[in-house]
Design a protein around this motif. Structure first.
Motif, PDB file in Angstrom:
ATOM      1  N   TYR A 157       2.778   8.033  -5.704  1.00 40.32           N
ATOM      2  CA  TYR A 157       3.368   6.734  -6.004  1.00 40.32           C
ATOM      3  C   TYR A 157       4.564   6.436  -5.098  1.00 40.32           C
ATOM      4  O   TYR A 157       4.782   5.280  -4.712  1.00 40.32           O
ATOM      5  CB  TYR A 157       3.789   6.681  -7.470  1.00 40.32           C
ATOM      6  N   ASP A 158       5.343   7.444  -4.761  1.00 43.18           N
ATOM      7  CA  ASP A 158       6.449   7.227  -3.817  1.00 43.18           C
ATOM      8  C   ASP A 158       5.917   6.740  -2.476  1.00 43.18           C
ATOM      9  O   ASP A 158       6.493   5.841  -1.849  1.00 43.18           O
ATOM     10  CB  ASP A 158       7.238   8.522  -3.619  1.00 43.18           C
ATOM     11  N   ILE A 159       4.812   7.355  -2.023  1.00 44.31           N
ATOM     12  CA  ILE A 159       4.212   6.957  -0.748  1.00 44.31           C
ATOM     13  C   ILE A 159       3.703   5.528  -0.820  1.00 44.31           C
ATOM     14  O   ILE A 159       3.952   4.710   0.077  1.00 44.31           O
ATOM     15  CB  ILE A 159       3.082   7.935  -0.382  1.00 44.31           C
ATOM     16  N   MET A 160       3.002   5.196  -1.886  1.00 45.36           N
ATOM     17  CA  MET A 160       2.462   3.852  -2.039  1.00 45.36           C
ATOM     18  C   MET A 160       3.566   2.815  -2.162  1.00 45.36           C
ATOM     19  O   MET A 160       3.460   1.713  -1.609  1.00 45.36           O
ATOM     20  CB  MET A 160       1.549   3.802  -3.263  1.00 45.36           C
ATOM     21  N   LYS A 161       4.639   3.149  -2.848  1.00 47.28           N
ATOM     22  CA  LYS A 161       5.744   2.205  -3.017  1.00 47.28           C
ATOM     23  C   LYS A 161       6.378   1.857  -1.675  1.00 47.28           C
ATOM     24  O   LYS A 161       6.754   0.708  -1.427  1.00 47.28           O
ATOM     25  CB  LYS A 161       6.787   2.788  -3.972  1.00 47.28           C
ATOM     26  N   ARG A 162       6.480   2.837  -0.792  1.00 48.71           N
ATOM     27  CA  ARG A 162       7.016   2.565   0.547  1.00 48.71           C
ATOM     28  C   ARG A 162       6.040   1.749   1.386  1.00 48.71           C
ATOM     29  O   ARG A 162       6.438   0.884   2.166  1.00 48.71           O
ATOM     30  CB  ARG A 162       7.333   3.880   1.266  1.00 48.71           C
ATOM     31  N   HIS A 163       4.746   2.026   1.209  1.00 49.60           N
ATOM     32  CA  HIS A 163       3.747   1.424   2.085  1.00 49.60           C
ATOM     33  C   HIS A 163       3.370   0.003   1.679  1.00 49.60           C
ATOM     34  O   HIS A 163       3.096  -0.841   2.556  1.00 49.60           O
ATOM     35  CB  HIS A 163       2.486   2.301   2.084  1.00 49.60           C
ATOM     36  N   MET A 164       3.332  -0.291   0.396  1.00 49.95           N
ATOM     37  CA  MET A 164       2.825  -1.576  -0.078  1.00 49.95           C
ATOM     38  C   MET A 164       3.489  -2.790   0.592  1.00 49.95           C
ATOM     39  O   MET A 164       2.791  -3.733   0.998  1.00 49.95           O
ATOM     40  CB  MET A 164       2.953  -1.672  -1.596  1.00 49.95           C
ATOM     41  N   PRO A 165       4.814  -2.834   0.722  1.00 49.27           N
ATOM     42  CA  PRO A 165       5.417  -4.022   1.336  1.00 49.27           C
ATOM     43  C   PRO A 165       5.038  -4.218   2.801  1.00 49.27           C
ATOM     44  O   PRO A 165       5.237  -5.317   3.348  1.00 49.27           O
ATOM     45  CB  PRO A 165       6.925  -3.754   1.193  1.00 49.27           C
ATOM     46  N   ARG A 166       4.481  -3.207   3.446  1.00 51.09           N
ATOM     47  CA  ARG A 166       4.066  -3.345   4.844  1.00 51.09           C
ATOM     48  C   ARG A 166       2.757  -4.100   4.977  1.00 51.09           C
ATOM     49  O   ARG A 166       2.445  -4.604   6.068  1.00 51.09           O
ATOM     50  CB  ARG A 166       3.890  -1.957   5.480  1.00 51.09           C
ATOM     51  N   ASP A 173       3.830  -5.359  -7.329  1.00 49.71           N
ATOM     52  CA  ASP A 173       3.485  -5.908  -8.648  1.00 49.71           C
ATOM     53  C   ASP A 173       2.246  -5.216  -9.199  1.00 49.71           C
ATOM     54  O   ASP A 173       2.177  -4.895 -10.386  1.00 49.71           O
ATOM     55  CB  ASP A 173       3.238  -7.413  -8.547  1.00 49.71           C
ATOM     56  N   MET A 174       1.255  -4.986  -8.335  1.00 42.24           N
ATOM     57  CA  MET A 174       0.060  -4.262  -8.768  1.00 42.24           C
ATOM     58  C   MET A 174       0.442  -2.904  -9.338  1.00 42.24           C
ATOM     59  O   MET A 174      -0.025  -2.512 -10.416  1.00 42.24           O
ATOM     60  CB  MET A 174      -0.908  -4.099  -7.594  1.00 42.24           C
ATOM     61  N   MET A 175       1.290  -2.178  -8.633  1.00 36.69           N
ATOM     62  CA  MET A 175       1.669  -0.845  -9.059  1.00 36.69           C
ATOM     63  C   MET A 175       2.474  -0.854 -10.353  1.00 36.69           C
ATOM     64  O   MET A 175       2.200  -0.088 -11.278  1.00 36.69           O
ATOM     65  CB  MET A 175       2.492  -0.161  -7.966  1.00 36.69           C
ATOM     66  N   TRP A 232      -4.217  -8.994  -6.636  1.00 34.62           N
ATOM     67  CA  TRP A 232      -5.065  -8.257  -5.699  1.00 34.62           C
ATOM     68  C   TRP A 232      -5.357  -9.038  -4.429  1.00 34.62           C
ATOM     69  O   TRP A 232      -5.761  -8.460  -3.417  1.00 34.62           O
ATOM     70  CB  TRP A 232      -6.372  -7.858  -6.376  1.00 34.62           C
ATOM     71  N   SER A 233      -5.157 -10.368  -4.463  1.00 37.53           N
ATOM     72  CA  SER A 233      -5.443 -11.170  -3.273  1.00 37.53           C
ATOM     73  C   SER A 233      -4.423 -10.966  -2.171  1.00 37.53           C
ATOM     74  O   SER A 233      -4.669 -11.337  -1.015  1.00 37.53           O
ATOM     75  CB  SER A 233      -5.503 -12.663  -3.654  1.00 37.53           C
ATOM     76  N   ASP A 234      -3.270 -10.375  -2.506  1.00 34.32           N
ATOM     77  CA  ASP A 234      -2.261 -10.105  -1.471  1.00 34.32           C
ATOM     78  C   ASP A 234      -1.615  -8.749  -1.727  1.00 34.32           C
ATOM     79  O   ASP A 234      -0.396  -8.616  -1.772  1.00 34.32           O
ATOM     80  CB  ASP A 234      -1.212 -11.210  -1.433  1.00 34.32           C
ATOM     81  N   THR A 235      -2.455  -7.749  -1.948  1.00 29.67           N
ATOM     82  CA  THR A 235      -1.983  -6.381  -2.121  1.00 29.67           C
ATOM     83  C   THR A 235      -2.163  -5.583  -0.837  1.00 29.67           C
ATOM     84  O   THR A 235      -1.205  -5.024  -0.298  1.00 29.67           O
ATOM     85  CB  THR A 235      -2.722  -5.701  -3.291  1.00 29.67           C
ATOM     86  N   ASP A 236      -3.383  -5.524  -0.337  1.00 27.88           N
ATOM     87  CA  ASP A 236      -3.676  -4.819   0.908  1.00 27.88           C
ATOM     88  C   ASP A 236      -5.093  -5.194   1.327  1.00 27.88           C
ATOM     89  O   ASP A 236      -6.059  -4.706   0.740  1.00 27.88           O
ATOM     90  CB  ASP A 236      -3.566  -3.303   0.711  1.00 27.88           C
ATOM     91  N   PRO A 237      -5.251  -6.070   2.320  1.00 27.86           N
ATOM     92  CA  PRO A 237      -6.591  -6.562   2.680  1.00 27.86           C
ATOM     93  C   PRO A 237      -7.523  -5.475   3.192  1.00 27.86           C
ATOM     94  O   PRO A 237      -8.736  -5.660   3.208  1.00 27.86           O
ATOM     95  CB  PRO A 237      -6.297  -7.603   3.774  1.00 27.86           C
ATOM     96  N   PRO A 312     -11.406  -2.185  -4.191  1.00 28.12           N
ATOM     97  CA  PRO A 312     -12.193  -3.420  -4.282  1.00 28.12           C
ATOM     98  C   PRO A 312     -12.575  -3.726  -5.731  1.00 28.12           C
ATOM     99  O   PRO A 312     -12.302  -2.939  -6.639  1.00 28.12           O
ATOM    100  CB  PRO A 312     -13.422  -3.108  -3.426  1.00 28.12           C
ATOM    101  N   GLU A 313     -13.233  -4.863  -5.926  1.00 26.07           N
ATOM    102  CA  GLU A 313     -13.611  -5.281  -7.276  1.00 26.07           C
ATOM    103  C   GLU A 313     -14.584  -4.294  -7.928  1.00 26.07           C
ATOM    104  O   GLU A 313     -14.592  -4.125  -9.137  1.00 26.07           O
ATOM    105  CB  GLU A 313     -14.240  -6.675  -7.226  1.00 26.07           C
ATOM    106  N   VAL A 314     -15.429  -3.667  -7.126  1.00 27.85           N
ATOM    107  CA  VAL A 314     -16.286  -2.561  -7.564  1.00 27.85           C
ATOM    108  C   VAL A 314     -16.092  -1.437  -6.552  1.00 27.85           C
ATOM    109  O   VAL A 314     -16.020  -1.687  -5.354  1.00 27.85           O
ATOM    110  CB  VAL A 314     -17.770  -2.967  -7.624  1.00 27.85           C
ATOM    111  N   ARG A 315     -15.996  -0.199  -7.034  1.00 29.07           N
ATOM    112  CA  ARG A 315     -15.742   0.936  -6.137  1.00 29.07           C
ATOM    113  C   ARG A 315     -16.799   2.012  -6.368  1.00 29.07           C
ATOM    114  O   ARG A 315     -17.208   2.270  -7.506  1.00 29.07           O
ATOM    115  CB  ARG A 315     -14.342   1.507  -6.385  1.00 29.07           C
ATOM    116  N   LEU A 316     -17.196   2.646  -5.275  1.00 28.75           N
ATOM    117  CA  LEU A 316     -18.176   3.727  -5.336  1.00 28.75           C
ATOM    118  C   LEU A 316     -17.497   5.053  -5.028  1.00 28.75           C
ATOM    119  O   LEU A 316     -16.798   5.193  -4.023  1.00 28.75           O
ATOM    120  CB  LEU A 316     -19.297   3.469  -4.319  1.00 28.75           C
TER     121      LEU A 316
END
Length: 456
Positions: A157-166, A173-175, A232-237, A312-316
């Motif tokens: 989560y620390d890694i994702m928190k740093r990366h998300m704004p990039r 907000d998702m997190m 999710w529309s502006d989290t990480d394309p 994604p909306e569905v994940r495998l």
């Protein structure tokens, strides 16, 4: 979100593409062995002031987890801190801001699924009494800013928190602020997986609409019915969306591997710690050219970890994950697996559901997905009408699928009763968020704190 399992003793280096395809191939099961896995998250709040409790404080998230030992759950630690509990009903884990998640066990029928949900909610209510906390079934915090929310002690989560704004404006907000219900389902073959994936992806906007339950942000209406879905529309394309390639001829395991190799990495787990690899390429990792681990090649566990970092909306993975629903109360936690099992676990129902949506263009699918967060069941569908019209047909198909499954409880009831809450939503024309907005503008008099009286 996944809790890392460090118990595996053998962890082979990836030497061939066959090892990348293996997780999906290993997921193939005969129909008799298909199971249902349900995951659901809850917002945790202090009863006295509605504050989100921190991990460390008395009666906080750590104490809530450890209190589950009373019911036979066993702690899972990372860095000497309890970050999850494991038991017969699956895993209770933590989302980034302390949202409590049950990742349920793989079960044979919906009666077992709903019983598992009931046991879990009963247990956390008892823990809540002792810790003076409550649990809220919504798709998003209705009143909290990001800064008001704690951060849980998990390295990823620390890694994702740093990366998300990039990579987007709403990833934090998702997190920190959202909750979801998710269903994990099996497949028998590559072709079966592909048909279920396509059908699930095309109908995911309908599930989002039926479960829309996040109309407030920081104490006021936000103009959406499912703001969680909008996030999710502006989290990480690079790791979200409707995945056009799934609908292309020839889609299968190999194409999914190619997609996942193009999803940027988040981390590598080594010696009990997460190493920040956010934005780096797994393809480089395969060649031993990952700058944070020079000369080292990935193991099979690294690949399994990476498969859990696309959203994604569905994940495998080794099963299909249906990911489009806002969090909600017990009845809707039971309804989501009923919706998808009814549509996807009987071939006649699956064929009928696919027939409803197979003629849609990718542009039409994207337009529907983009319309749903604001319009929910009022969103227009290709060919005319709206999602409410489609919902009636889809629920009829789901009911036929559940009837054909003929899975009965001790009272002789089949599984179709779990769809009733969705029937009521469609009949009323109002999704959960619209009911909340009516209360906010009516009996609540604009007082968002009243929402806490509708906790689990």
């Amino acid at each position: 979100m996944s809790t890392r399992d460090t118990s595996a003793k053998e962890d082979p280096i990836i030497e061939s593409r066959d090892q990348l395809v293996a997780p999906m191939q290993l997921g193939e099961k005969p129909k008799a062995d298909w199971r249902i896995g349900t995951e659901h998250e809850k917002l945790v709040f202090n009863r006295s002031d509605h504050r989100a409790p921190s991990y460390e404080e008395k009666g906080g998230i750590r104490d809530i987890l450890l209190s589950l030992q009373e019911f036979g759950w066993e702690p899972v630690e990372e860095g000497g801190k309890v970050i999850a509990m494991r038991g017969e009903d699956g895993t209770v884990s933590l989302e980034p801001a302390g949202q409590l998640e049950l990742s349920g066990a793989p079960l044979e029928n919906l009666h077992e699924t709903c019983a598992e949900t009931g046991r879990h909610l009963d247990q956390v209510k008892q823990v809540g009494e002792a810790c003076d906390v409550g649990f809220l079934g919504l798709g998003m915090w209705p009143d909290k800013t990001r800064d008001e929310l704690p951060m849980m002690p998990k390295g990823r989560y620390d890694i994702m928190k740093r990366h998300m704004p990039r990579v987007g404006t709403l990833g934090l907000d998702m997190m920190l602020r959202t909750c979801t219900i998710q269903v994990n389902l099996d497949y028998s073959s590559e072709a079966d997986m592909a048909q279920k994936f396509r059908t699930g992806l095309a109908l995911q906007p309908l599930a989002t609409a039926l479960f829309a339950n996040s109309p407030f942000t920081e104490g006021k209406p936000n103009g959406f019915l499912s703001y969680r879905s909008h996030i999710w529309s502006d989290t990480d394309p690079h790791r979200t969306g409707m995945l056009p390639f799934v609908f292309e001829d020839g889609f299968g395991y190999e194409r999914w591997v190619d997609y996942m190799l193009d999803v940027p990495m988040y981390f590598v787990f080594r010696d009990g710690k997460y190493i920040d690899a956010a934005g780096f390429s797994f393809r480089d990792f395969l060649k031993g050219e990952l700058s944070v681990l020079p000369g080292e090649k990935p193991t099979e566990s690294d690949w399994w970890d990476h498969l859990s970092t696309a959203f994604p909306e569905v994940r495998l993975k080794s099963f299909l994950e249906m990911r489009g629903a806002d969090g909600g109360p017990w009845s809707r936690i039971c309804a989501l697996p009923a919706f998808w099992v009814g549509l996807l676990y009987e071939q006649s129902a699956l064929d009928a559901a696919w027939d409803l949506v197979k003629h849609w263009s990718m542009e039409e699918r994207e337009e529907l997905r983009n319309a749903v967060p604001k319009q929910a069941l009022d969103a227009p569908i290709p060919g005319g009408g709206n999602l409410r019209d489609l919902a009636k047909d889809v629920l009829k198909i789901a009911r036929s699928g559940l009837t054909a499954r003929a899975r009965f409880n001790a009272s002789g009831d089949n599984e179709t009763g779990f769809l009733e809450t969705l029937d009521e939503i469609v009949a009323s024309g109002k999704v959960p968020a619209q009911v909340l907005l009516d209360r906010y503008h009516g009996e609540w008099g604009g007082d968002i704190s009243r929402v806490y009286k509708y906790s689990f």
